[in-house]
Design a protein around this motif. Structure first.
Motif, mmCIF file in Angstrom:
data_model
loop_
_atom_site.group_PDB
_atom_site.id
_atom_site.type_symbol
_atom_site.label_atom_id
_atom_site.label_comp_id
_atom_site.label_asym_id
_atom_site.label_seq_id
_atom_site.Cartn_x
_atom_site.Cartn_y
_atom_site.Cartn_z
ATOM 1 N N ILE A 72 5.508 10.161 -18.729
ATOM 2 C CA ILE A 72 6.726 10.647 -19.377
ATOM 3 C C ILE A 72 7.460 11.503 -18.362
ATOM 4 C CG2 ILE A 72 7.691 11.878 -21.361
ATOM 5 C CD1 ILE A 72 4.839 11.639 -22.639
ATOM 6 N N ALA A 73 8.766 11.251 -18.180
ATOM 7 C CA ALA A 73 9.533 12.005 -17.196
ATOM 8 C C ALA A 73 10.927 12.281 -17.739
ATOM 9 C CB ALA A 73 9.616 11.226 -15.879
ATOM 10 N N PRO A 74 11.540 13.368 -17.289
ATOM 11 C CA PRO A 74 12.925 13.637 -17.706
ATOM 12 C C PRO A 74 13.863 12.558 -17.181
ATOM 13 C CG PRO A 74 11.901 15.572 -16.680
ATOM 14 C CD PRO A 74 11.009 14.412 -16.399
ATOM 15 N N ALA A 75 14.876 12.232 -17.991
ATOM 16 C CA ALA A 75 15.913 11.283 -17.587
ATOM 17 C C ALA A 75 17.242 11.838 -18.088
ATOM 18 C CB ALA A 75 15.645 9.902 -18.152
ATOM 19 N N GLY A 76 17.766 12.827 -17.364
ATOM 20 C CA GLY A 76 18.946 13.526 -17.858
ATOM 21 C C GLY A 76 18.569 14.313 -19.101
ATOM 22 N N LYS A 77 19.287 14.065 -20.182
ATOM 23 C CA LYS A 77 18.959 14.726 -21.446
ATOM 24 C C LYS A 77 17.907 13.957 -22.240
ATOM 25 C CE LYS A 77 23.463 16.972 -22.024
ATOM 26 N NZ LYS A 77 24.645 17.157 -22.936
ATOM 27 N N ALA A 78 17.486 12.819 -21.719
ATOM 28 C CA ALA A 78 16.526 11.966 -22.412
ATOM 29 C C ALA A 78 15.164 12.008 -21.708
ATOM 30 C CB ALA A 78 17.057 10.535 -22.467
ATOM 31 N N LEU A 79 14.270 11.122 -22.154
ATOM 32 C CA LEU A 79 12.956 10.955 -21.535
ATOM 33 C C LEU A 79 12.793 9.509 -21.106
ATOM 34 C CD1 LEU A 79 10.693 12.803 -24.168
ATOM 35 C CD2 LEU A 79 11.420 13.714 -21.949
ATOM 36 N N ARG A 80 12.157 9.321 -19.963
ATOM 37 C CA ARG A 80 11.803 7.963 -19.537
ATOM 38 C C ARG A 80 10.295 7.818 -19.761
ATOM 39 N NH1 ARG A 80 13.935 7.944 -15.042
ATOM 40 N NH2 ARG A 80 15.847 6.841 -15.621
ATOM 41 N N VAL A 81 9.914 6.831 -20.573
ATOM 42 C CA VAL A 81 8.519 6.637 -20.948
ATOM 43 C C VAL A 81 8.020 5.336 -20.350
ATOM 44 C CG1 VAL A 81 6.897 6.435 -22.864
ATOM 45 C CG2 VAL A 81 8.914 7.890 -23.100
ATOM 46 N N GLU A 82 6.879 5.393 -19.679
ATOM 47 C CA GLU A 82 6.296 4.205 -19.075
ATOM 48 C C GLU A 82 5.037 3.805 -19.832
ATOM 49 O OE1 GLU A 82 4.417 2.567 -14.837
ATOM 50 O OE2 GLU A 82 5.257 4.607 -14.974
ATOM 51 N N LEU A 83 4.923 2.513 -20.167
ATOM 52 C CA LEU A 83 3.732 1.976 -20.812
ATOM 53 C C LEU A 83 2.811 1.349 -19.768
ATOM 54 C CD1 LEU A 83 5.276 0.275 -23.996
ATOM 55 C CD2 LEU A 83 4.704 2.692 -23.590
ATOM 56 N N ASP A 84 1.567 1.109 -20.182
ATOM 57 C CA ASP A 84 0.574 0.621 -19.234
ATOM 58 C C ASP A 84 0.811 -0.819 -18.783
ATOM 59 O OD1 ASP A 84 -0.084 -0.488 -21.652
ATOM 60 O OD2 ASP A 84 -2.208 0.002 -21.579
ATOM 61 N N ASP A 85 1.706 -1.543 -19.448
ATOM 62 C CA ASP A 85 2.026 -2.906 -19.008
ATOM 63 C C ASP A 85 3.258 -2.938 -18.109
ATOM 64 O OD1 ASP A 85 3.970 -2.315 -20.853
ATOM 65 O OD2 ASP A 85 3.773 -4.160 -22.005
ATOM 66 N N GLY A 86 3.756 -1.741 -17.734
ATOM 67 C CA GLY A 86 4.901 -1.655 -16.852
ATOM 68 C C GLY A 86 6.240 -1.495 -17.554
ATOM 69 N N GLU A 87 6.280 -1.713 -18.855
ATOM 70 C CA GLU A 87 7.534 -1.551 -19.593
ATOM 71 C C GLU A 87 7.955 -0.085 -19.583
ATOM 72 O OE1 GLU A 87 9.471 -2.401 -24.044
ATOM 73 O OE2 GLU A 87 7.322 -2.727 -23.689
ATOM 74 N N THR A 88 9.253 0.153 -19.443
ATOM 75 C CA THR A 88 9.785 1.513 -19.515
ATOM 76 C C THR A 88 10.840 1.587 -20.610
ATOM 77 O OG1 THR A 88 11.481 1.087 -17.840
ATOM 78 C CG2 THR A 88 9.368 1.975 -17.072
ATOM 79 N N LEU A 89 10.879 2.724 -21.273
ATOM 80 C CA LEU A 89 11.847 2.950 -22.347
ATOM 81 C C LEU A 89 12.490 4.311 -22.141
ATOM 82 C CD1 LEU A 89 8.924 1.830 -23.763
ATOM 83 C CD2 LEU A 89 10.537 1.454 -25.624
ATOM 84 N N GLU A 90 13.776 4.371 -22.411
ATOM 85 C CA GLU A 90 14.467 5.658 -22.397
ATOM 86 C C GLU A 90 14.660 6.094 -23.842
ATOM 87 O OE1 GLU A 90 18.734 7.038 -20.874
ATOM 88 O OE2 GLU A 90 17.352 6.526 -19.228
ATOM 89 N N VAL A 91 14.189 7.288 -24.166
ATOM 90 C CA VAL A 91 14.232 7.766 -25.553
ATOM 91 C C VAL A 91 14.772 9.185 -25.600
ATOM 92 C CG1 VAL A 91 12.309 6.280 -26.237
ATOM 93 C CG2 VAL A 91 11.847 8.629 -25.505
ATOM 94 N N ASP A 92 15.276 9.542 -26.770
ATOM 95 C CA ASP A 92 15.782 10.897 -26.978
ATOM 96 C C ASP A 92 14.682 11.868 -27.404
ATOM 97 O OD1 ASP A 92 18.600 10.228 -26.552
ATOM 98 O OD2 ASP A 92 18.362 9.036 -28.382
ATOM 99 N N ALA A 93 13.597 11.321 -27.965
ATOM 100 C CA ALA A 93 12.465 12.160 -28.371
ATOM 101 C C ALA A 93 11.217 11.305 -28.430
ATOM 102 C CB ALA A 93 12.726 12.813 -29.726
ATOM 103 N N LEU A 94 10.084 11.934 -28.193
ATOM 104 C CA LEU A 94 8.792 11.256 -28.297
ATOM 105 C C LEU A 94 7.929 12.044 -29.271
ATOM 106 C CD1 LEU A 94 6.660 9.752 -25.434
ATOM 107 C CD2 LEU A 94 5.605 11.109 -27.229
ATOM 108 N N ILE A 95 7.369 11.351 -30.258
ATOM 109 C CA ILE A 95 6.491 11.985 -31.238
ATOM 110 C C ILE A 95 5.046 11.615 -30.907
ATOM 111 C CG2 ILE A 95 5.937 12.244 -33.679
ATOM 112 C CD1 ILE A 95 8.750 13.153 -32.961
ATOM 113 N N SER A 96 4.228 12.617 -30.693
ATOM 114 C CA SER A 96 2.807 12.388 -30.424
ATOM 115 C C SER A 96 2.038 12.460 -31.735
ATOM 116 C CB SER A 96 2.274 13.436 -29.445
ATOM 117 O OG SER A 96 0.894 13.245 -29.209
ATOM 118 N N ALA A 97 1.446 11.325 -32.112
ATOM 119 C CA ALA A 97 0.664 11.258 -33.361
ATOM 120 C C ALA A 97 -0.633 10.510 -33.071
ATOM 121 C CB ALA A 97 1.466 10.540 -34.445
ATOM 122 N N THR A 98 -1.361 10.997 -32.063
ATOM 123 C CA THR A 98 -2.539 10.286 -31.568
ATOM 124 C C THR A 98 -3.852 10.849 -32.113
ATOM 125 O OG1 THR A 98 -2.476 11.689 -29.593
ATOM 126 C CG2 THR A 98 -1.409 9.539 -29.454
ATOM 127 N N GLY A 99 -3.780 11.556 -33.217
ATOM 128 C CA GLY A 99 -5.006 12.037 -33.848
ATOM 129 C C GLY A 99 -5.116 13.547 -33.848
#
Length: 415
Positions: free
Chosen positions: A209-236
């Motif tokens: 997870i890295a800053p991308a301006g006012k957003a976040l750039r999220v990288e998945l383990d298959d190489g896909e990247t997504l730019e999001v405004d917020a990330l919710i952690s609900a991993t237990g």
């Protein structure tokens, strides 16, 4: 008698009220480390969906409820328990002596060790403070990624979806709610969510997870990247037990308790999401983090604290989940048992699924989607350890005859 209860969630509140009913003269102190009055975490999704306000999450609506019962509400965090001296120490220096102690400290969200996980726009959904942060940052059209699609994750997902974001859910397991549902059911729930506009990625994990301006750039383990405004952690979540280090109270995943909810130290009890109790049907120790079980454990603990012997027959794994309008449920040993048999009924088009797991002629577990009319009967047959006799063969042929089986065998067994 001085009763101290650490934790003012549903378990702590029920224990305090039970103790007061049993003893009009006892000193009862209920300690909570959040600024709000005692509230239910399970009500937070309804707050985020706009169905209630913050006061609607409060466990008791009357502001004078605890004062009227002469239950002292104390805002503070417990730093340590001294079992030898019979006292608890708070982080502000206050020390409270007890004759009986109940630990009902619940659990806390666990964040995976992902680079960037501590960035400001990575949020949890566990407290009222978390809910305020989500409400302030997630609205219609917001790009949101949620990590985790377990039981709690799916509850959070529904509350987020109601706010109208572009929602993606990433689950590291091979299906949704993998600890509650089998492969068929998990895939059905995923397909349902996707028809409702939620993008689901199973068998994937966030690796960066890295800053991308006012957003976040999220990288998945298959190489896909997504730019999001917020990330919710609900991993237990994990039980809150760190403050017990050096206390002598035995802890594994949670605090080990017996059938009376007493810990390894006499006079000290535990209940709710922090307690590791004996599971009904298997004899294994489990942390069963659901509110109905928490309050029953608390009631049993309070009876014993007040000198009224009582025992829990075993913590019963039972979950009902509403996922964007699709009702699913799991009961007991839904995975089945070695050498056991199973019956299955599947209607993909109508999103209906029923799987029954048997051990001999007893029903020991089930998965259900869409068959809400059978929830009470399933619980009754499993928790009642009902011997089905010839009805097992009939259920193997037609699982929908559950109500008939209960009327024929379950009620007869009760009588």
């Amino acid at each position: 008698m001085r009763h101290v209860i650490i934790g003012n969630g549903p378990a702590g509140v029920v224990a305090a009220e039970t103790l007061r009913r049993l003893d009009a003269h006892a000193e009862i102190t209920l300690i909570g480390d959040e600024a709000e009055p005692p509230y239910s975490r399970m009500a937070i999704p309804y707050l985020l969906m706009g169905e209630i306000d913050e006061a609607g999450t409060y466990l008791r609506k009357d502001a004078d409820h605890f004062a009227r019962l002469r239950i002292r509400l104390l805002h503070g965090r417990v730093a340590a328990v001294d079992t030898g001296k019979g006292c608890v120490s708070l982080t502000d220096g206050e020390v409270l002596a007890y004759d009986r102690l109940l630990i009902a400290t619940g659990a806390h969200p666990v964040r995976p060790p992902v680079p960037g996980i501590e960035l400001p726009k990575v949020l949890s959904c566990w407290t009222l403070a978390d809910a305020r942060a989500i409400a302030a940052s997630i609205g219609t059209g917001a790009r949101v990624l949620q990590m985790g699609a377990g039981f709690i994750g799916c509850i959070i997902m529904e509350s987020l979806a109601a706010r109208g974001p572009q929602l993606t859910v990433v689950e590291m397991g091979d299906r949704m709610v993998p600890r509650m549902m089998d492969e068929v059911a998990g895939a059905m729930i995923q397909r349902w969510c996707e028809t409702k506009g939620v993008r689901i990625r199973t068998g994937r994990r966030v690796v960066g997870i890295a800053p991308a301006g006012k957003a976040l750039r999220v990288e998945l383990d298959d190489g896909e990247t997504l730019e999001v405004d917020a990330l919710i952690s609900a991993t237990g979540v994990k039980p809150n037990v760190a403050f017990l280090e050096g206390s002598g109270i035995e802890v594994a995943a949670g605090i080990l308790v017996d059938g009376s909810m007493q810990t390894s130290v006499a006079g000290i009890y535990a209940a709710g999401d922090v307690a590791e109790a004996i599971e009904f049907g298997t004899g294994r120790r489990v942390v069963n983090a659901i509110q109905p079980d928490a309050v029953e454990q608390a009631r049993i603990a309070a009876l014993n604290m007040a000198g009224r012997p009582a025992a829990l027959p075993g913590t019963f794994i039972f979950n009902v989940l509403d996922t964007l309008g699709l009702i699913s449920a799991s009961f007991g040993q839904w995975q089945g048992v070695p050498g056991g048999e199973a019956a299955q009924l599947l209607d993909e088009a109508e999103y209906r699924y029923l799987r029954l797991a048997f051990d001999g002629d007893r029903l020991v577990g089930a998965n259900s989607i869409g068959h809400t009319e059978h929830i009470g009967v399933l619980r009754g047959l499993i928790q009642g350890r009902v011997r089905l006799g010839e009805w097992k063969t009939r259920l193997l042929a037609n699982p929908l005859r559950l109500s008939e089986a209960y009327l024929a065998r379950g009620i007869a067994a009760v009588r």
